[in-house]
Design a protein around this motif. Structure first.
Motif, PDB file in Angstrom:
ATOM      1  N   HIS A 156      -5.574  17.904   1.391  1.00 52.23           N
ATOM      2  CA  HIS A 156      -4.659  16.813   1.714  1.00 52.23           C
ATOM      3  C   HIS A 156      -4.619  15.840   0.542  1.00 52.23           C
ATOM      4  O   HIS A 156      -5.669  15.448   0.005  1.00 52.23           O
ATOM      5  CB  HIS A 156      -5.125  16.062   2.964  1.00 52.23           C
ATOM      6  N   CYS A 179      -4.916   6.042  -0.530  1.00 49.98           N
ATOM      7  CA  CYS A 179      -5.931   5.241   0.158  1.00 49.98           C
ATOM      8  C   CYS A 179      -5.993   3.813  -0.352  1.00 49.98           C
ATOM      9  O   CYS A 179      -7.010   3.133  -0.179  1.00 49.98           O
ATOM     10  CB  CYS A 179      -7.295   5.923   0.053  1.00 49.98           C
ATOM     11  N   GLN A 218      -7.535   7.662   7.938  1.00 56.00           N
ATOM     12  CA  GLN A 218      -6.718   8.855   7.734  1.00 56.00           C
ATOM     13  C   GLN A 218      -7.467  10.121   8.150  1.00 56.00           C
ATOM     14  O   GLN A 218      -6.861  11.063   8.674  1.00 56.00           O
ATOM     15  CB  GLN A 218      -6.258   8.939   6.278  1.00 56.00           C
ATOM     16  N   GLU A 273       3.157  15.623  -2.012  1.00 58.46           N
ATOM     17  CA  GLU A 273       3.573  15.448  -0.627  1.00 58.46           C
ATOM     18  C   GLU A 273       4.836  16.250  -0.341  1.00 58.46           C
ATOM     19  O   GLU A 273       5.012  16.799   0.752  1.00 58.46           O
ATOM     20  CB  GLU A 273       3.826  13.965  -0.336  1.00 58.46           C
ATOM     21  N   LEU A 301      -3.773  12.097  -0.307  1.00 62.19           N
ATOM     22  CA  LEU A 301      -3.675  10.851   0.449  1.00 62.19           C
ATOM     23  C   LEU A 301      -3.547   9.652  -0.484  1.00 62.19           C
ATOM     24  O   LEU A 301      -4.094   9.644  -1.585  1.00 62.19           O
ATOM     25  CB  LEU A 301      -4.930  10.666   1.321  1.00 62.19           C
ATOM     26  N   GLU A 348      -4.463   2.758   5.766  1.00 62.98           N
ATOM     27  CA  GLU A 348      -4.475   3.540   4.530  1.00 62.98           C
ATOM     28  C   GLU A 348      -5.873   3.984   4.127  1.00 62.98           C
ATOM     29  O   GLU A 348      -6.013   4.818   3.227  1.00 62.98           O
ATOM     30  CB  GLU A 348      -3.852   2.743   3.377  1.00 62.98           C
TER      31      GLU A 348
END
Length: 270
Positions: free
Chosen positions: A5, A9, A85, A269, A7, A80
């Motif tokens: 994944h 953050c 998450q 993404e 992400l 976030e």
């Protein structure tokens, strides 16, 4: 192969947009992100960097420092954080077994305190710098982030070669490898991750603008200035950035990305 994944953050909104992105308003804020990898393995979760943590959002100036909050402008959204998450993905925080850090700056290591049981991997030189900071290092390293007594796993630059990079240290399975890229900080590293589509390399703060990896590199002026100011050894930083650029040109199938370029995160993404 493991599921990975990508992400964000920590969204950051430094001023002005024109200097951060090379275009736009002199009054509006720019936008940067904290790109974190979360890797699902059979033995649990592995993260590359951690962004900022829940306590950072609640007590920003005390934990991140007033300078960081004022200049960088983090949005401080608890949703976030890596902790939130991970939970939204259906895991528990205890499922995160390893956090591999590019370095210990606040926007990379702030989240480690949300995972007291995780093993924290970092180069020994970076750990030493954070425990005994000198000069401007006192702003970048915040003792509150390791006040909980992390389970440190300290690594030395003494491993195998990785495509032109000496002393790569293998961390966990599937293959997660530390690559020395010092200059931004005393023990800065890139982190290479093996995937079924080839290697991913999280370059941390080895560069900030994706155009710095182009054959004819360029960088937004504000980010170029910031990198020079915060580097502990700017000549070494620029040399290692050039080595990374050469690797990208030599092996374009290796996907290299920095910690803060939002366009690079969007590409993953998408």
């Amino acid at each position: 192969m493991a599921t990975i994944h990508h992400l964000n953050c920590c969204t950051m909104r430094p001023r002005p947009e024109r200097l951060i992105h090379g275009e736009g308003s002199w009054l509006a804020r720019g936008r940067m992100i904290a790109h974190v990898l979360l890797i699902e393995t059979a033995e649990g979760l592995v993260a590359v960097d951690s962004g900022i943590g829940l306590e950072d959002c609640a007590h920003a100036k005390a934990r991140l420092g007033a300078t960081f909050v004022h200049v960088v402008g983090p949005t401080l959204d608890p949703e976030e954080t890596l902790a939130r998450q991970i939970e939204h993905l259906g895991f528990a925080r205890r499922d995160l077994r390893h956090i591999v850090l590019t370095h210990l700056d606040v926007d990379h290591a702030g989240g480690i305190s949300d995972f007291p049981d995780a093993q924290i991997h970092v180069y020994r030189a970076e750990h030493n710098a954070a425990m005994a900071p000198r000069g401007m290092e006192r702003e970048r390293y915040r003792p509150a982030h390791w006040a909980h007594g992390p389970r440190w796993a300290l690594h030395d630059v003494d491993g195998e070669r990785f495509d032109g990079f000496e002393a790569a240290v293998a961390i966990v399975e599937p293959e997660v490898i530390l690559l020395p890229l010092t200059g931004h900080s005393r023990g800065h590293a890139a982190v290479a991750v093996a995937t079924d589509e080839g290697w991913l390399i999280h370059a941390g703060d080895a560069y900030f603008d994706k155009e710095e990896m182009a054959p004819e590199p360029r960088c937004a002026p504000g980010l170029a200035l910031f990198q020079r100011i915060v580097a502990v050894d700017d000549a070494r930083r620029r040399k290692n950035q050039q080595r990374l650029r050469e690797l990208k040109q030599r092996q374009p199938e290796i996907r290299i990305f920095s910690a803060h370029d939002q366009d690079e995160l969007r590409a993953f993404e998408g």
